[in-house]
Design an enzyme around this catalytic site. Structure first.
Site, PDB file in Angstrom:
ATOM      1  N   GLU A   1     -15.194   5.796  26.898  1.00 37.11           N
ATOM      2  CA  GLU A   1     -14.996   4.647  27.121  1.00 37.11           C
ATOM      3  C   GLU A   1     -16.163   3.710  26.476  1.00 37.11           C
ATOM      4  O   GLU A   1     -17.312   3.893  26.729  1.00 37.11           O
ATOM      5  CB  GLU A   1     -14.814   4.078  28.703  1.00 37.11           C
ATOM      6  CG  GLU A   1     -13.721   3.216  29.113  1.00 37.11           C
ATOM      7  CD  GLU A   1     -13.824   3.000  30.497  1.00 37.11           C
ATOM      8  OE1 GLU A   1     -14.592   2.499  30.985  1.00 37.11           O
ATOM      9  OE2 GLU A   1     -12.776   3.261  30.988  1.00 37.11           O
TER      10      GLU A   1
ATOM     11  N   ARG B   1      -2.713  -1.352   5.103  1.00 42.11           N
ATOM     12  CA  ARG B   1      -1.782  -0.506   4.402  1.00 42.11           C
ATOM     13  C   ARG B   1      -0.626  -0.550   5.304  1.00 42.11           C
ATOM     14  O   ARG B   1       0.524  -0.230   4.664  1.00 42.11           O
ATOM     15  CB  ARG B   1      -2.166   0.793   3.950  1.00 42.11           C
ATOM     16  CG  ARG B   1      -3.400   0.740   2.749  1.00 42.11           C
ATOM     17  CD  ARG B   1      -3.712   2.145   2.411  1.00 42.11           C
ATOM     18  NE  ARG B   1      -4.678   2.619   3.097  1.00 42.11           N
ATOM     19  CZ  ARG B   1      -5.219   3.846   3.151  1.00 42.11           C
ATOM     20  NH1 ARG B   1      -5.122   4.548   1.770  1.00 42.11           N
ATOM     21  NH2 ARG B   1      -6.155   4.089   3.880  1.00 42.11           N
ATOM     22  N   GLN B   2      -0.780  -0.755   6.433  1.00 39.65           N
ATOM     23  CA  GLN B   2       0.700  -0.458   7.349  1.00 39.65           C
ATOM     24  C   GLN B   2       1.084  -1.945   7.430  1.00 39.65           C
ATOM     25  O   GLN B   2       1.252  -2.338   8.657  1.00 39.65           O
ATOM     26  CB  GLN B   2       0.301   0.206   8.733  1.00 39.65           C
ATOM     27  CG  GLN B   2      -0.331   1.687   8.412  1.00 39.65           C
ATOM     28  CD  GLN B   2      -0.447   2.082   9.756  1.00 39.65           C
ATOM     29  OE1 GLN B   2       0.260   1.891  10.635  1.00 39.65           O
ATOM     30  NE2 GLN B   2      -1.583   3.062   9.694  1.00 39.65           N
TER      31      GLN B   2
ATOM     32  N   ASP C   1      -0.712   2.245  -9.429  1.00 38.27           N
ATOM     33  CA  ASP C   1       0.571   2.179  -8.772  1.00 38.27           C
ATOM     34  C   ASP C   1       1.307   0.793  -8.756  1.00 38.27           C
ATOM     35  O   ASP C   1       0.585  -0.128  -9.241  1.00 38.27           O
ATOM     36  CB  ASP C   1       0.572   2.664  -7.538  1.00 38.27           C
ATOM     37  CG  ASP C   1      -0.338   1.926  -6.481  1.00 38.27           C
ATOM     38  OD1 ASP C   1      -0.647   0.763  -6.729  1.00 38.27           O
ATOM     39  OD2 ASP C   1      -0.984   2.530  -5.708  1.00 38.27           O
TER      40      ASP C   1
ATOM     41  N   LYS D   1       3.415   5.959  -9.549  1.00 36.04           N
ATOM     42  CA  LYS D   1       2.957   6.640  -8.718  1.00 36.04           C
ATOM     43  C   LYS D   1       3.845   7.060  -7.427  1.00 36.04           C
ATOM     44  O   LYS D   1       4.596   6.230  -6.851  1.00 36.04           O
ATOM     45  CB  LYS D   1       1.501   6.270  -7.916  1.00 36.04           C
ATOM     46  CG  LYS D   1       0.988   6.965  -6.789  1.00 36.04           C
ATOM     47  CD  LYS D   1      -0.323   6.316  -6.273  1.00 36.04           C
ATOM     48  CE  LYS D   1      -0.316   5.550  -4.893  1.00 36.04           C
ATOM     49  NZ  LYS D   1      -1.520   5.218  -4.356  1.00 36.04           N
TER      50      LYS D   1
ATOM     51  N   ASP E   1      -8.206  -0.800  -8.663  1.00 33.51           N
ATOM     52  CA  ASP E   1      -7.467  -0.408  -7.334  1.00 33.51           C
ATOM     53  C   ASP E   1      -7.826  -1.244  -6.201  1.00 33.51           C
ATOM     54  O   ASP E   1      -9.306  -1.695  -6.311  1.00 33.51           O
ATOM     55  CB  ASP E   1      -7.308   0.999  -6.840  1.00 33.51           C
ATOM     56  CG  ASP E   1      -5.867   1.264  -6.264  1.00 33.51           C
ATOM     57  OD1 ASP E   1      -5.465   0.390  -5.586  1.00 33.51           O
ATOM     58  OD2 ASP E   1      -5.754   2.344  -5.920  1.00 33.51           O
TER      59      ASP E   1
ATOM     60  N   GLY F   1      -7.045  10.467  -4.697  1.00 34.32           N
ATOM     61  CA  GLY F   1      -6.090  10.984  -5.361  1.00 34.32           C
ATOM     62  C   GLY F   1      -5.388  10.354  -6.227  1.00 34.32           C
ATOM     63  O   GLY F   1      -4.838  10.798  -7.277  1.00 34.32           O
TER      64      GLY F   1
HETATM   65  C1  R5P Z   1      -2.609   2.411  -1.982  1.00 32.01           C
HETATM   66  O1  R5P Z   1      -1.493   1.862  -2.120  1.00 32.01           O
HETATM   67  C2  R5P Z   1      -3.850   1.909  -2.262  1.00 32.01           C
HETATM   68  O2  R5P Z   1      -4.024   0.679  -2.903  1.00 32.01           O
HETATM   69  C3  R5P Z   1      -4.695   2.867  -2.994  1.00 32.01           C
HETATM   70  O3  R5P Z   1      -4.137   3.326  -4.041  1.00 32.01           O
HETATM   71  C4  R5P Z   1      -4.709   4.203  -2.094  1.00 32.01           C
HETATM   72  O4  R5P Z   1      -4.971   3.473  -0.545  1.00 32.01           O
HETATM   73  C5  R5P Z   1      -5.961   5.075  -2.639  1.00 32.01           C
HETATM   74  O5  R5P Z   1      -5.741   6.371  -1.584  1.00 32.01           O
HETATM   75  P1  R5P Z   1      -6.241   7.528  -2.175  1.00 32.01           P
HETATM   76  O6  R5P Z   1      -7.754   7.435  -3.065  1.00 32.01           O
HETATM   77  O7  R5P Z   1      -6.487   8.579  -1.105  1.00 32.01           O
HETATM   78  O8  R5P Z   1      -5.264   7.936  -3.362  1.00 32.01           O
END
Ligand code: R5P
Length: 312
Positions: free
Chosen positions: A38, A95-96, A168, A191, A217, A224
């Site tokens: 805790e 991201r969520q 992406d 992507k 990004d 990845g």
């Molecule tokens: C996803 O839409 C984000 O903008 C990044 O492209 C993503 O979170 C990068 O994550 P990773 O480096 O694990 O591919």
């Protein structure tokens, strides 16, 4: 109101740098765990009637830093802070922002509700993953952007054959901002995410053959996305001399090994999070403290922040 910076354990060096630029003191936090794990949090100095800036990015370990942020906000509020602003340079869970499939939680919305309940009056975030995060909050979320700083660091790009690559579809707006500042054309990778660590790129839209790619990004997590975009670009005939720019360097799991295996000349990131040991990476770090301190100082005296806030 007197300005005070409170530091969680998420990025004490950044809290120090912000406080130094503001010419104010840092209140350390006292964070302990009971034997059952805790959390117990306490502010190490007075914040009564002060204009408090609580510096805590919610990077890895995300839940640990989020919980600290909530507890420290509650502690500041109960200790009589006059106004409480969370400086959350990296906002975990952003991201969520929606349900991509049934029976999922919308983590970003839930975290916004928790922060409001903890008593934050305002939030400063830098390039959160999604602009729609702002709509999750009843309190103001000031969306600062590191893109001008990162673009400035890239301003000495050699030659004029560069192409800004959105790895992406979600990064297209970001790519447009870099393209405008660096006056380069755009290409977009298609992507598909297979899992938290694995992605694949189905194709690239735009002219890349013979060009020098600048992949942008909001964050590099496992690397990845960058690796898949780089492979697709090289297959598409781009020059094997890649530049990468991203606001948040999470660099978790296989990230460093993945990036080190690519023909990357430069990786330009900010210090929104503590930078992990860079190993063999050609990492350049742009400091955020000047921009964050400027924002805090303007909020303190009620000056316009219009030129600091990103609208997208
Ligand atoms: C996803 O839409 C984000 O903008 C990044 O492209 C993503 O979170 C990068 O994550 P990773 O480096 O694990 O591919």
């Amino acid at each position: 109101m007197n300005l005070v910076v409170v530091a969680g354990s998420g990025h004490p060096a950044l809290a120090d740098a912000v406080a130094e630029r503001l010419g104010t003191r840092v209140c350390r936090s006292v964070l302990n765990r009971f034997p059952d794990t805790e959390l117990h949090a306490e502010i190490g100095g007075t914040v009564r009637d002060c204009d408090v800036y609580l510096v805590q990015p919610t990077g890895p370990s995300v839940d640990v830093h989020l919980m600290e942020l909530l507890f420290l906000a509650d502690a500041c509020r109960r200790a009589g802070a006059g106004r409480l602003t969370g400086i959350i340079p990296y906002f975990g869970y952003a991201r969520q922002d929606r349900r991509a499939k049934g029976r999922e939680a919308v983590g970003g919305r839930l975290v916004a509700d928790l922060l409001k309940t903890a008593g934050l009056d305002r939030i400063l975030a830098v390039d959160p993953h999604t602009a729609s995060l702002e709509g999750f909050f009843d309190v103001p979320l000031e969306h600062l952007s590191a893109v001008p700083l990162l673009a400035n660091a890239l301003a000495d790009l050699p030659g004029d054959d560069g192409v800004i690559v959105a790895p992406d579809l979600g990064a297209v707006k970001l790519a447009e901002r870099y393209a405008e500042l660096l006056r380069r054309p755009i290409a977009i990778a298609h992507k598909i995410r297979l899992s938290g660590e694995e992605v694949t790129v189905r194709g690239v839209v735009g002219e890349v053959a013979g060009r020098t790619p600048i992949i942008i990004d909001d964050m590099i997590s496992t690397g990845g996305t960058i690796a898949a975009a780089a492979a697709a670009l090289i297959a598409g005939g781009c020059k094997p001399e890649i530049t990468v720019a991203a606001t948040h360097a999470l660099l978790v799991g296989p990230a460093i090994a993945r990036l080190a295996a690519l023909p990357i000349r430069r990786i330009v990131v900010t210090d929104s999070l503590p930078i992990p040991a860079r190993g063999p990476l050609p990492l350049e770090v742009v400091r955020l403290a000047p921009m964050l301190a400027e924002a805090a100082s303007r909020l303190n005296v009620g000056e316009s922040m219009a030129d600091l806030i990103a609208h997208r």
